[in-house]
Design a protein around this motif. Structure first.
Motif, PDB file in Angstrom:
ATOM      1  N   ASN A  62       0.834  -1.208   0.000  1.00  0.00           N
ATOM      2  CA  ASN A  62       0.000   0.000   0.000  1.00  0.00           C
ATOM      3  C   ASN A  62       0.868   1.258   0.000  1.00  0.00           C
ATOM      4  OD1 ASN A  62      -2.661   1.482   0.521  1.00  0.00           O
ATOM      5  ND2 ASN A  62      -1.481   2.081   2.310  1.00  0.00           N
ATOM      6  N   MET A  63       1.937   1.270   0.813  1.00  0.00           N
ATOM      7  CA  MET A  63       2.834   2.420   0.844  1.00  0.00           C
ATOM      8  C   MET A  63       3.554   2.599  -0.489  1.00  0.00           C
ATOM      9  SD  MET A  63       6.078   3.239   3.363  1.00  0.00           S
ATOM     10  CE  MET A  63       7.183   2.216   2.374  1.00  0.00           C
ATOM     11  N   ALA A  64       4.049   1.492  -1.050  1.00  0.00           N
ATOM     12  CA  ALA A  64       4.741   1.570  -2.337  1.00  0.00           C
ATOM     13  C   ALA A  64       3.793   2.011  -3.444  1.00  0.00           C
ATOM     14  CB  ALA A  64       5.365   0.214  -2.683  1.00  0.00           C
ATOM     15  N   PHE A  65       2.535   1.565  -3.377  1.00  0.00           N
ATOM     16  CA  PHE A  65       1.547   1.976  -4.378  1.00  0.00           C
ATOM     17  C   PHE A  65       1.289   3.476  -4.304  1.00  0.00           C
ATOM     18  CE2 PHE A  65      -2.955   2.914  -5.320  1.00  0.00           C
ATOM     19  CZ  PHE A  65      -2.981   2.555  -6.666  1.00  0.00           C
ATOM     20  N   SER A  66       1.160   4.007  -3.094  1.00  0.00           N
ATOM     21  CA  SER A  66       0.942   5.454  -2.947  1.00  0.00           C
ATOM     22  C   SER A  66       2.170   6.230  -3.426  1.00  0.00           C
ATOM     23  CB  SER A  66       0.618   5.802  -1.488  1.00  0.00           C
ATOM     24  OG  SER A  66       1.720   5.547  -0.636  1.00  0.00           O
ATOM     25  N   ASN A  67       3.378   5.701  -3.144  1.00  0.00           N
ATOM     26  CA  ASN A  67       4.599   6.327  -3.656  1.00  0.00           C
ATOM     27  C   ASN A  67       4.601   6.359  -5.183  1.00  0.00           C
ATOM     28  OD1 ASN A  67       5.757   6.830  -1.154  1.00  0.00           O
ATOM     29  ND2 ASN A  67       6.990   4.982  -1.140  1.00  0.00           N
ATOM     30  N   LEU A  68       4.272   5.217  -5.777  1.00  0.00           N
ATOM     31  CA  LEU A  68       4.309   5.109  -7.238  1.00  0.00           C
ATOM     32  C   LEU A  68       3.289   6.023  -7.888  1.00  0.00           C
ATOM     33  CD1 LEU A  68       5.466   3.674  -9.728  1.00  0.00           C
ATOM     34  CD2 LEU A  68       3.722   1.901  -9.415  1.00  0.00           C
ATOM     35  N   VAL A  70       2.056   8.873  -6.724  1.00  0.00           N
ATOM     36  CA  VAL A  70       2.533  10.259  -6.630  1.00  0.00           C
ATOM     37  C   VAL A  70       3.616  10.509  -7.674  1.00  0.00           C
ATOM     38  CG1 VAL A  70       3.765  11.918  -5.181  1.00  0.00           C
ATOM     39  CG2 VAL A  70       1.926  10.542  -4.205  1.00  0.00           C
ATOM     40  N   SER A  71       4.514   9.546  -7.818  1.00  0.00           N
ATOM     41  CA  SER A  71       5.621   9.705  -8.757  1.00  0.00           C
ATOM     42  C   SER A  71       5.134   9.742 -10.202  1.00  0.00           C
ATOM     43  CB  SER A  71       6.629   8.565  -8.570  1.00  0.00           C
ATOM     44  OG  SER A  71       7.810   8.811  -9.312  1.00  0.00           O
ATOM     45  N   LEU A  72       4.178   8.889 -10.539  1.00  0.00           N
ATOM     46  CA  LEU A  72       3.680   8.837 -11.916  1.00  0.00           C
ATOM     47  C   LEU A  72       2.804  10.038 -12.253  1.00  0.00           C
ATOM     48  CD1 LEU A  72       2.740   5.056 -12.312  1.00  0.00           C
ATOM     49  CD2 LEU A  72       4.681   6.245 -13.343  1.00  0.00           C
ATOM     50  N   VAL A  73       1.880  10.353 -11.344  1.00  0.00           N
ATOM     51  CA  VAL A  73       0.875  11.377 -11.641  1.00  0.00           C
ATOM     52  C   VAL A  73       1.410  12.791 -11.454  1.00  0.00           C
ATOM     53  CG1 VAL A  73      -1.416  12.233 -10.978  1.00  0.00           C
ATOM     54  CG2 VAL A  73      -0.991   9.787 -11.050  1.00  0.00           C
ATOM     55  N   ARG A 105      -0.976  12.675  -2.469  1.00  0.00           N
ATOM     56  CA  ARG A 105       0.128  13.092  -1.602  1.00  0.00           C
ATOM     57  C   ARG A 105      -0.244  12.944  -0.133  1.00  0.00           C
ATOM     58  NH1 ARG A 105       5.426  13.026  -1.661  1.00  0.00           N
ATOM     59  NH2 ARG A 105       6.479  14.967  -1.132  1.00  0.00           N
ATOM     60  N   SER A 106      -1.478  13.297   0.218  1.00  0.00           N
ATOM     61  CA  SER A 106      -1.917  13.183   1.611  1.00  0.00           C
ATOM     62  C   SER A 106      -2.043  11.721   2.025  1.00  0.00           C
ATOM     63  CB  SER A 106      -3.258  13.901   1.788  1.00  0.00           C
ATOM     64  OG  SER A 106      -3.160  15.262   1.426  1.00  0.00           O
ATOM     65  N   ALA A 107      -2.610  10.889   1.144  1.00  0.00           N
ATOM     66  CA  ALA A 107      -2.721   9.458   1.444  1.00  0.00           C
ATOM     67  C   ALA A 107      -1.346   8.826   1.575  1.00  0.00           C
ATOM     68  CB  ALA A 107      -3.527   8.759   0.353  1.00  0.00           C
ATOM     69  N   ASN A 108      -0.383   9.311   0.804  1.00  0.00           N
ATOM     70  CA  ASN A 108       0.981   8.805   0.871  1.00  0.00           C
ATOM     71  C   ASN A 108       1.593   9.033   2.251  1.00  0.00           C
ATOM     72  OD1 ASN A 108       4.154   9.930   0.030  1.00  0.00           O
ATOM     73  ND2 ASN A 108       3.561   7.817  -0.370  1.00  0.00           N
ATOM     74  N   VAL A 109       1.331  10.194   2.838  1.00  0.00           N
ATOM     75  CA  VAL A 109       1.861  10.509   4.173  1.00  0.00           C
ATOM     76  C   VAL A 109       1.321   9.540   5.212  1.00  0.00           C
ATOM     77  CG1 VAL A 109       1.983  12.245   5.978  1.00  0.00           C
ATOM     78  CG2 VAL A 109       2.111  12.942   3.595  1.00  0.00           C
ATOM     79  N   TRP A 110       0.002   9.359   5.220  1.00  0.00           N
ATOM     80  CA  TRP A 110      -0.606   8.519   6.237  1.00  0.00           C
ATOM     81  C   TRP A 110      -0.353   7.034   5.983  1.00  0.00           C
ATOM     82  CZ3 TRP A 110      -1.893  10.522  10.654  1.00  0.00           C
ATOM     83  CH2 TRP A 110      -2.169  11.891  10.709  1.00  0.00           C
ATOM     84  N   SER A 111      -0.138   6.630   4.736  1.00  0.00           N
ATOM     85  CA  SER A 111       0.246   5.243   4.445  1.00  0.00           C
ATOM     86  C   SER A 111       1.624   4.940   5.014  1.00  0.00           C
ATOM     87  CB  SER A 111       0.237   5.005   2.924  1.00  0.00           C
ATOM     88  OG  SER A 111      -1.057   5.120   2.393  1.00  0.00           O
ATOM     89  N   THR A 112       2.518   5.927   4.956  1.00  0.00           N
ATOM     90  CA  THR A 112       3.853   5.765   5.521  1.00  0.00           C
ATOM     91  C   THR A 112       3.784   5.675   7.044  1.00  0.00           C
ATOM     92  OG1 THR A 112       4.769   7.047   3.685  1.00  0.00           O
ATOM     93  CG2 THR A 112       6.172   6.732   5.612  1.00  0.00           C
ATOM     94  N   LEU A 149     -10.105   4.036   5.550  1.00  0.00           N
ATOM     95  CA  LEU A 149     -10.074   5.348   6.200  1.00  0.00           C
ATOM     96  C   LEU A 149      -8.969   6.226   5.627  1.00  0.00           C
ATOM     97  CD1 LEU A 149     -10.712   4.375   9.942  1.00  0.00           C
ATOM     98  CD2 LEU A 149     -12.303   5.480   8.354  1.00  0.00           C
ATOM     99  N   ILE A 150      -7.802   5.645   5.383  1.00  0.00           N
ATOM    100  CA  ILE A 150      -6.684   6.427   4.839  1.00  0.00           C
ATOM    101  C   ILE A 150      -7.065   7.051   3.507  1.00  0.00           C
ATOM    102  CG2 ILE A 150      -4.380   6.242   3.800  1.00  0.00           C
ATOM    103  CD1 ILE A 150      -3.692   4.223   6.002  1.00  0.00           C
ATOM    104  N   TRP A 151      -7.615   6.243   2.613  1.00  0.00           N
ATOM    105  CA  TRP A 151      -7.886   6.742   1.256  1.00  0.00           C
ATOM    106  C   TRP A 151      -9.162   7.572   1.188  1.00  0.00           C
ATOM    107  CZ3 TRP A 151      -4.395   6.665  -2.545  1.00  0.00           C
ATOM    108  CH2 TRP A 151      -3.295   5.814  -2.396  1.00  0.00           C
TER     109      TRP A 151
END
Length: 331
Positions: A62-68, A70-73, A105-112, A149-151
């Motif tokens: 889930n964390m890697a997906f949120s990272n990816l 953000v990086s792609l979009v 970006r916000s979901a990425n923070v809370w996933s981490t 909840l995160i997303w």
């Protein structure tokens, strides 16, 4: 929130320099390939493993997906802009993209943060979790609820971005920056709050909710994890003779996991903290260093996404084995 063009300063010359562009492209490529590798390798183990699904692996994916995402979009589009390819969207698409950027970006923070919180909770268990090896392979409901909840909550938070943004042109400049969305106009999209006050209110709430609180909570959970490991380590020899031995025997593995998560969080805090200082200096000070600090913020925004897969590869057995196998084929 549009303004006429300004003379080119040293920060703008730095952004347009071949060295900066090459360095940024390498970081973006590293983030894309690294996080895609984490998703592929760890995701495959989740899908094809015969045993019980490990919650920690699902959280990593889930964390890697949120990272990816953000990086792609976001970051990949910044590379396109750096290469001199200018694309300008209409107002509707700008609102959509600004909303997506803030959401991801916000979901990425809370996933981490969720990774750190999960490990802390795992260490605090008095006994190992009860596992039915012959039962159905499914995720715990509490884990699914946390992902939801995160997303979903971060999607609600991003609603203002779907509303208070507009399309600009090649002469547009931002008068407000948010770590969770943008450190420069992209695709011609800029913020368009009704007033400066309302824009600063949203920026301040973003700073507190998605910047300061996650960093504070990460620090607390990491310190708690280290103290818990220290406490278990002090009683390890005696624990072998008690019924709580199974949870204590895993201390070396948990200590390695704690080190990896601690390294991830230090990297995140350094990356995110750089962006917080730089962006808020721009929003509230506008001194002579504002433009240069925004360049620093751009590097800070991509650093965690680019380097976190490397940190994970050091501590994750399957990722380590995959990389060794890949290197042996190349060599």
């Amino acid at each position: 929130m549009a303004a006429t063009g300004k003379p080119v300063n040293s920060a703008q010359r730095m952004v347009s320099s071949p060295l900066y562009i090459t360095f940024y492209i390498l970081l973006v490529l590293l983030g894309n390939l690294g996080n895609a590798t984490v998703i592929g390798v760890v995701g495959e183990s989740i899908l094809w493993s015969q045993g019980v699904i490990r919650s920690a692996d699902v959280i990593l994916v889930n964390m890697a997906f949120s990272n990816l995402m953000v990086s792609l979009v976001r970051n990949s589009l910044l590379v396109v802009s750096d290469l001199g390819i200018e694309i300008f969207l209409n107002k509707g698409w700008c609102r959509f993209m600004m909303g997506v950027w803030v959401w991801l970006r916000s979901a990425n923070v809370w996933s981490t943060f969720f990774l750190s919180a999960f490990h802390f909770q795992t260490l605090r268990r008095v006994a190992p979790p009860m596992v039915n090896l012959h039962g159905p392979r499914k995720l715990p409901k509490s884990l699914i609820l946390c992902f939801f909840l995160i997303w979903s909550l971060n999607l609600l938070y991003s609603i203002p971005a779907f509303t208070f943004s507009k399309n600009g042109d090649e002469n547009s400049t931002e008068s407000l920056m948010l770590v969770s969305s943008t450190t420069r106009p992209l695709l011609g999209c800029v913020w368009d709050f009704p007033s400066t006050y309302s824009g600063l209110v949203f920026a301040t709430s973003s700073m507190v909710i998605h910047e300061s609180i996650p960093i504070f909570l990460m620090s607390i959970t990491n310190v708690g994890s280290l103290l818990t490991l220290y406490s278990h380590g002090m009683t390890r020899s005696a624990a072998h003779k008690t019924q709580d031995a199974p949870i204590i025997i895993r201390i070396p593995a948990e200590r390695r996991a704690a080190k990896v998560i601690l390294a991830l969080n230090i990297l995140f805090i350094a990356s995110w903290g750089t962006s917080i200082i730089s962006v808020n200096y721009f929003n509230y000070n506008r001194g002579s260093s504002a433009e240069f600090l925004l360049v620093v913020a751009r590097i800070g925004n991509i650093t965690f996404i680019a380097l976190s897969p490397i940190v994970l590869a050091v501590g994750h057995r399957r990722l380590r084995a995959f990389i060794k196998s890949l290197l042996s084929r190349v060599v």
